[in-house]
Design a protein around this motif. Structure first.
Motif, PDB file in Angstrom:
ATOM      1  N   LYS A  35       2.013   3.062 -35.388  1.00  0.00           N
ATOM      2  CA  LYS A  35       1.312   4.063 -34.561  1.00  0.00           C
ATOM      3  C   LYS A  35       0.979   5.320 -35.373  1.00  0.00           C
ATOM      4  O   LYS A  35      -0.149   5.808 -35.373  1.00  0.00           O
ATOM      5  CB  LYS A  35       2.185   4.455 -33.344  1.00  0.00           C
ATOM      6  CG  LYS A  35       2.502   3.288 -32.420  1.00  0.00           C
ATOM      7  CD  LYS A  35       3.420   3.684 -31.284  1.00  0.00           C
ATOM      8  CE  LYS A  35       4.831   4.020 -31.727  1.00  0.00           C
ATOM      9  NZ  LYS A  35       5.564   2.918 -32.383  1.00  0.00           N
ATOM     10  N   SER A  36       1.989   5.855 -36.058  1.00  0.00           N
ATOM     11  CA  SER A  36       1.776   7.102 -36.799  1.00  0.00           C
ATOM     12  C   SER A  36       0.853   6.858 -37.998  1.00  0.00           C
ATOM     13  O   SER A  36       0.027   7.712 -38.339  1.00  0.00           O
ATOM     14  CB  SER A  36       3.124   7.681 -37.246  1.00  0.00           C
ATOM     15  OG  SER A  36       3.947   7.914 -36.109  1.00  0.00           O
ATOM     16  N   SER A  37       0.973   5.693 -38.612  1.00  0.00           N
ATOM     17  CA  SER A  37       0.097   5.367 -39.745  1.00  0.00           C
ATOM     18  C   SER A  37      -1.360   5.263 -39.306  1.00  0.00           C
ATOM     19  O   SER A  37      -2.273   5.698 -40.017  1.00  0.00           O
ATOM     20  CB  SER A  37       0.511   4.035 -40.380  1.00  0.00           C
ATOM     21  OG  SER A  37       1.850   4.076 -40.801  1.00  0.00           O
ATOM     22  N   ALA A  49       1.080  12.693 -39.544  1.00  0.00           N
ATOM     23  CA  ALA A  49       2.209  12.218 -38.734  1.00  0.00           C
ATOM     24  C   ALA A  49       3.224  11.587 -39.676  1.00  0.00           C
ATOM     25  O   ALA A  49       2.839  10.904 -40.625  1.00  0.00           O
ATOM     26  CB  ALA A  49       1.722  11.198 -37.716  1.00  0.00           C
ATOM     27  N   LYS A  50       4.497  11.808 -39.414  1.00  0.00           N
ATOM     28  CA  LYS A  50       5.529  11.238 -40.301  1.00  0.00           C
ATOM     29  C   LYS A  50       5.669   9.742 -40.030  1.00  0.00           C
ATOM     30  O   LYS A  50       5.733   9.311 -38.890  1.00  0.00           O
ATOM     31  CB  LYS A  50       6.864  11.939 -40.060  1.00  0.00           C
ATOM     32  CG  LYS A  50       6.873  13.368 -40.545  1.00  0.00           C
ATOM     33  CD  LYS A  50       8.314  13.865 -40.723  1.00  0.00           C
ATOM     34  CE  LYS A  50       8.322  15.332 -41.064  1.00  0.00           C
ATOM     35  NZ  LYS A  50       8.125  16.202 -39.885  1.00  0.00           N
ATOM     36  N   THR A  51       5.723   8.975 -41.124  1.00  0.00           N
ATOM     37  CA  THR A  51       5.882   7.518 -41.003  1.00  0.00           C
ATOM     38  C   THR A  51       7.098   7.090 -41.813  1.00  0.00           C
ATOM     39  O   THR A  51       7.587   7.849 -42.650  1.00  0.00           O
ATOM     40  CB  THR A  51       4.647   6.776 -41.552  1.00  0.00           C
ATOM     41  OG1 THR A  51       4.551   7.030 -42.952  1.00  0.00           O
ATOM     42  CG2 THR A  51       3.370   7.222 -40.879  1.00  0.00           C
ATOM     43  N   LYS A  57      11.154   6.343 -36.368  1.00  0.00           N
ATOM     44  CA  LYS A  57      10.806   7.582 -37.060  1.00  0.00           C
ATOM     45  C   LYS A  57      10.328   8.661 -36.080  1.00  0.00           C
ATOM     46  O   LYS A  57      10.817   9.787 -36.105  1.00  0.00           O
ATOM     47  CB  LYS A  57       9.713   7.297 -38.100  1.00  0.00           C
ATOM     48  CG  LYS A  57       9.335   8.503 -38.927  1.00  0.00           C
ATOM     49  CD  LYS A  57      10.499   8.927 -39.795  1.00  0.00           C
ATOM     50  CE  LYS A  57      10.195  10.178 -40.600  1.00  0.00           C
ATOM     51  NZ  LYS A  57      11.402  10.655 -41.310  1.00  0.00           N
ATOM     52  N   THR A  58       9.355   8.320 -35.254  1.00  0.00           N
ATOM     53  CA  THR A  58       8.811   9.326 -34.334  1.00  0.00           C
ATOM     54  C   THR A  58       9.769   9.476 -33.150  1.00  0.00           C
ATOM     55  O   THR A  58      10.068   8.508 -32.457  1.00  0.00           O
ATOM     56  CB  THR A  58       7.410   8.896 -33.843  1.00  0.00           C
ATOM     57  OG1 THR A  58       6.600   8.649 -34.994  1.00  0.00           O
ATOM     58  CG2 THR A  58       6.763   9.988 -33.000  1.00  0.00           C
ATOM     59  N   GLN A  59      10.224  10.718 -32.943  1.00  0.00           N
ATOM     60  CA  GLN A  59      11.224  10.928 -31.897  1.00  0.00           C
ATOM     61  C   GLN A  59      10.775  11.940 -30.854  1.00  0.00           C
ATOM     62  O   GLN A  59      11.584  12.456 -30.095  1.00  0.00           O
ATOM     63  CB  GLN A  59      12.538  11.386 -32.533  1.00  0.00           C
ATOM     64  CG  GLN A  59      13.037  10.369 -33.530  1.00  0.00           C
ATOM     65  CD  GLN A  59      14.491  10.552 -33.886  1.00  0.00           C
ATOM     66  OE1 GLN A  59      15.233  11.216 -33.178  1.00  0.00           O
ATOM     67  NE2 GLN A  59      14.902   9.971 -34.988  1.00  0.00           N
ATOM     68  N   VAL A  74      -2.248  10.877 -28.613  1.00  0.00           N
ATOM     69  CA  VAL A  74      -0.846  11.226 -28.395  1.00  0.00           C
ATOM     70  C   VAL A  74       0.057  10.154 -29.002  1.00  0.00           C
ATOM     71  O   VAL A  74       0.055   9.000 -28.558  1.00  0.00           O
ATOM     72  CB  VAL A  74      -0.584  11.378 -26.876  1.00  0.00           C
ATOM     73  CG1 VAL A  74       0.861  11.788 -26.632  1.00  0.00           C
ATOM     74  CG2 VAL A  74      -1.551  12.408 -26.276  1.00  0.00           C
ATOM     75  N   ASP A  75       0.795  10.545 -30.030  1.00  0.00           N
ATOM     76  CA  ASP A  75       1.710   9.628 -30.725  1.00  0.00           C
ATOM     77  C   ASP A  75       3.036   9.609 -29.965  1.00  0.00           C
ATOM     78  O   ASP A  75       3.631  10.661 -29.722  1.00  0.00           O
ATOM     79  CB  ASP A  75       1.923  10.153 -32.159  1.00  0.00           C
ATOM     80  CG  ASP A  75       2.575   9.115 -33.076  1.00  0.00           C
ATOM     81  OD1 ASP A  75       2.662   7.938 -32.692  1.00  0.00           O
ATOM     82  OD2 ASP A  75       2.979   9.512 -34.198  1.00  0.00           O
ATOM     83  N   LEU A  76       3.460   8.410 -29.572  1.00  0.00           N
ATOM     84  CA  LEU A  76       4.705   8.288 -28.799  1.00  0.00           C
ATOM     85  C   LEU A  76       5.805   7.666 -29.657  1.00  0.00           C
ATOM     86  O   LEU A  76       5.524   6.913 -30.589  1.00  0.00           O
ATOM     87  CB  LEU A  76       4.480   7.361 -27.597  1.00  0.00           C
ATOM     88  CG  LEU A  76       3.459   7.776 -26.548  1.00  0.00           C
ATOM     89  CD1 LEU A  76       3.316   6.674 -25.501  1.00  0.00           C
ATOM     90  CD2 LEU A  76       3.864   9.094 -25.889  1.00  0.00           C
TER      91      LEU A  76
HETATM   92 MG   LIG Z   1       5.774   6.854 -35.455  1.00  0.00          MG
END
Ligand SMILES: [Mg+2]
Ligand SMILES: Nc1nc2c(ncn2[C@@H]2O[C@H](COP(=O)(O)OP(=O)(O)OP(=O)(O)O)[C@@H](O)[C@H]2O)c(=O)[nH]1
Length: 210
Positions: A35-37, A49-51, A57-59, A74-76
């Protein structure tokens, strides 16, 4: 026009759960699906976005404003991440559920699925839940660079059937495959006509006015 993405808000818990008065499309999927990538690829920025190669990873819920279009991606946090405590997982699930259900400006959820895997129960549950909530589902098959052409087509057909006939977009954050198609899909989901179809309509209006 080239779009840019800006991180505008991060939601860590129920207390920060206010959302902008603008259309939003959320990215959902199992931890590590990409997702973040995908967001970074769409932004053309590797570090926005951090991957991580480690799941979980995404919190937080991260809202990225798309300029000049005026909507949000919106990154979840990912679902199905087993290494957190049961309480923590329940807390996240509740936060995400509240974001997804209590949000009138949510125009769709892109459900990201790893193109290498057969349909997972958690993905089917997510799709089923979104449909029951009446939220449009946009299917995206990630890591397409890791799949053979034959597998890609087979997965696409399989998911098209599961998504009620709508074929998912094949995407790769590594090669950029699906970049234009996905932007077009997001623009359509928030009601932005694509520029090519809008242009003749505008010309016609001017001619009538004259
Ligand atoms: Mg992520
Ligand atoms: N080959 C390949 N690797 C990818 C692609 N997208 C993501 N990855 C890798 O998959 C791993 C997970 O990517 P993330 O973008 O952090 O995944 P995520 O879905 O945001 O994960 P969580 O934040 O934990 O939910 C990283 O090691 C990425 O480099 C892709 O399109 N192709």
């Amino acid at each position: 026009m080239r779009k840019t993405l800006h991180l505008e808000k991060t939601i860590y818990g129920q207390n920060d759960l206010t959302v902008p008065e603008a259309p939003q499309i959320a990215l959902a999927g199992r931890s590590n699906v990409g997702k973040s990538s995908l967001l970074n690829r769409l932004a053309g920025r590797k570090q926005l976005a951090k991957t991580s190669s480690t799941p979980g990873k995404t919190q937080s819920i991260n809202l990225y404003r798309v300029d000049p279009s005026g909507y949000y991606l919106v990154d979840l946090p990912g679902y199905g991440y087993a290494r957190r405590s049961k309480e923590e997982r329940a807390r996240w699930a509740k936060l995400i559920e509240r974001y997804l259900t209590g949000n009138e400006r949510l125009q769709g959820v892109a459900v990201l699925i790893d193109c290498r895997l057969p349909p997972q129960q958690s993905d089917l549950d997510m799709v089923g839940w979104l449909r029951a909530e009446g939220v449009p589902v946009l299917g995206v098959l990630t890591k397409a660079d890791k799949c053979t052409q034959r597998d890609r087509q087979a997965q696409k057909a399989r998911w098209a059937a599961l998504l009620g006939g709508q074929a998912p977009v094949l995407f790769s954050s590594v090669s950029g495959m699906g970049f234009e198609e996905l932007w077009r899909l997001f623009d359509q989901a928030v009601g932005l006509a694509d520029t090519e179809s809008a242009a003749p309509a505008q010309r016609q209006e001017t001619a009538q006015d004259a």
